[in-house]
Design a protein around this motif. Structure first.
Motif, PDB file in Angstrom:
ATOM      1  N   THR A   1     -28.206  47.219  -1.429  1.00 11.90           N
ATOM      2  CA  THR A   1     -29.486  48.046  -1.434  1.00 11.90           C
ATOM      3  C   THR A   1     -29.116  49.452  -1.188  1.00 11.90           C
ATOM      4  O   THR A   1     -28.106  49.836  -0.740  1.00 11.90           O
ATOM      5  CB  THR A   1     -30.421  47.446  -0.289  1.00 11.90           C
ATOM      6  OG1 THR A   1     -31.643  48.168  -0.480  1.00 11.90           O
ATOM      7  CG2 THR A   1     -29.913  47.704   1.103  1.00 11.90           C
TER       8      THR A   1
ATOM      9  N   LEU B   1     -32.871  55.336  -9.550  1.00 14.44           N
ATOM     10  CA  LEU B   1     -32.368  53.904  -9.801  1.00 14.44           C
ATOM     11  C   LEU B   1     -32.776  53.288 -10.934  1.00 14.44           C
ATOM     12  O   LEU B   1     -32.026  52.596 -11.791  1.00 14.44           O
ATOM     13  CB  LEU B   1     -32.816  53.038  -8.427  1.00 14.44           C
ATOM     14  CG  LEU B   1     -32.119  51.559  -8.405  1.00 14.44           C
ATOM     15  CD1 LEU B   1     -30.542  51.667  -8.432  1.00 14.44           C
ATOM     16  CD2 LEU B   1     -32.721  50.820  -7.257  1.00 14.44           C
ATOM     17  N   ALA B   2     -34.176  53.766 -11.613  1.00 16.81           N
ATOM     18  CA  ALA B   2     -34.605  53.360 -12.870  1.00 16.81           C
ATOM     19  C   ALA B   2     -33.540  53.973 -13.885  1.00 16.81           C
ATOM     20  O   ALA B   2     -33.429  53.178 -14.906  1.00 16.81           O
ATOM     21  CB  ALA B   2     -35.977  53.916 -12.823  1.00 16.81           C
TER      22      ALA B   2
ATOM     23  N   ASP C   1     -30.463  54.211 -13.677  1.00 18.75           N
ATOM     24  CA  ASP C   1     -28.905  54.042 -13.396  1.00 18.75           C
ATOM     25  C   ASP C   1     -28.944  52.172 -13.689  1.00 18.75           C
ATOM     26  O   ASP C   1     -28.474  51.786 -12.772  1.00 18.75           O
ATOM     27  CB  ASP C   1     -28.575  54.357 -12.027  1.00 18.75           C
ATOM     28  CG  ASP C   1     -27.113  54.048 -11.937  1.00 18.75           C
ATOM     29  OD1 ASP C   1     -26.565  53.696 -12.481  1.00 18.75           O
ATOM     30  OD2 ASP C   1     -26.612  54.716 -10.825  1.00 18.75           O
ATOM     31  N   PRO C   2     -28.720  51.874 -14.821  1.00 15.09           N
ATOM     32  CA  PRO C   2     -28.710  50.565 -15.199  1.00 15.09           C
ATOM     33  C   PRO C   2     -27.383  49.947 -14.515  1.00 15.09           C
ATOM     34  O   PRO C   2     -27.399  48.619 -14.150  1.00 15.09           O
ATOM     35  CB  PRO C   2     -28.726  50.432 -16.543  1.00 15.09           C
ATOM     36  CG  PRO C   2     -28.484  51.795 -17.188  1.00 15.09           C
ATOM     37  CD  PRO C   2     -28.761  52.889 -16.155  1.00 15.09           C
TER      38      PRO C   2
ATOM     39  N   ARG D   1     -28.176  49.167 -10.818  1.00 17.66           N
ATOM     40  CA  ARG D   1     -29.122  48.270 -10.705  1.00 17.66           C
ATOM     41  C   ARG D   1     -28.371  46.816 -10.915  1.00 17.66           C
ATOM     42  O   ARG D   1     -28.558  45.820 -10.198  1.00 17.66           O
ATOM     43  CB  ARG D   1     -30.408  48.090 -11.623  1.00 17.66           C
ATOM     44  CG  ARG D   1     -31.203  49.340 -11.266  1.00 17.66           C
ATOM     45  CD  ARG D   1     -32.658  49.165 -11.991  1.00 17.66           C
ATOM     46  NE  ARG D   1     -32.481  48.890 -13.664  1.00 17.66           N
ATOM     47  CZ  ARG D   1     -32.267  49.693 -14.529  1.00 17.66           C
ATOM     48  NH1 ARG D   1     -32.018  50.946 -14.013  1.00 17.66           N
ATOM     49  NH2 ARG D   1     -32.114  49.297 -15.686  1.00 17.66           N
TER      50      ARG D   1
ATOM     51  N   ALA E   1     -27.479  43.878  -8.228  1.00 16.38           N
ATOM     52  CA  ALA E   1     -28.106  42.475  -8.398  1.00 16.38           C
ATOM     53  C   ALA E   1     -26.989  41.448  -8.508  1.00 16.38           C
ATOM     54  O   ALA E   1     -27.094  40.290  -7.966  1.00 16.38           O
ATOM     55  CB  ALA E   1     -28.924  42.438 -10.047  1.00 16.38           C
TER      56      ALA E   1
END
Length: 64
Positions: A22, A43-44, A46-47, A50, A54
């Protein structure tokens, strides 16, 4: 994304952040809407981050 709400969450939040599970924004009283919006936007965009978070989360929890 995590925000610390109680003193007993500080150490766990720090360790989860260090493990790449996180991103901890900090203590709730010190985090405003602007910080949350910026962190979410970063964060959106930066795939890879993420996907990494995950994958680390899936490795930690077996689902059983």
């Amino acid at each position: 994304m995590s925000i610390v709400l109680a003193d007993n969450q500080r150490d766990l939040a720090r360790r989860a952040h260090e493990a790449g599970l996180t991103r901890v924004l900090g203590w709730h009283a010190d985090v405003g809407p602007g910080e949350v919006a910026r962190a979410l936007a970063e964060l959106a965009e930066d795939p890879a981050a993420r996907a990494s978070m995950a994958a680390r989360g899936r490795a930690l929890v077996d689902g059983l």
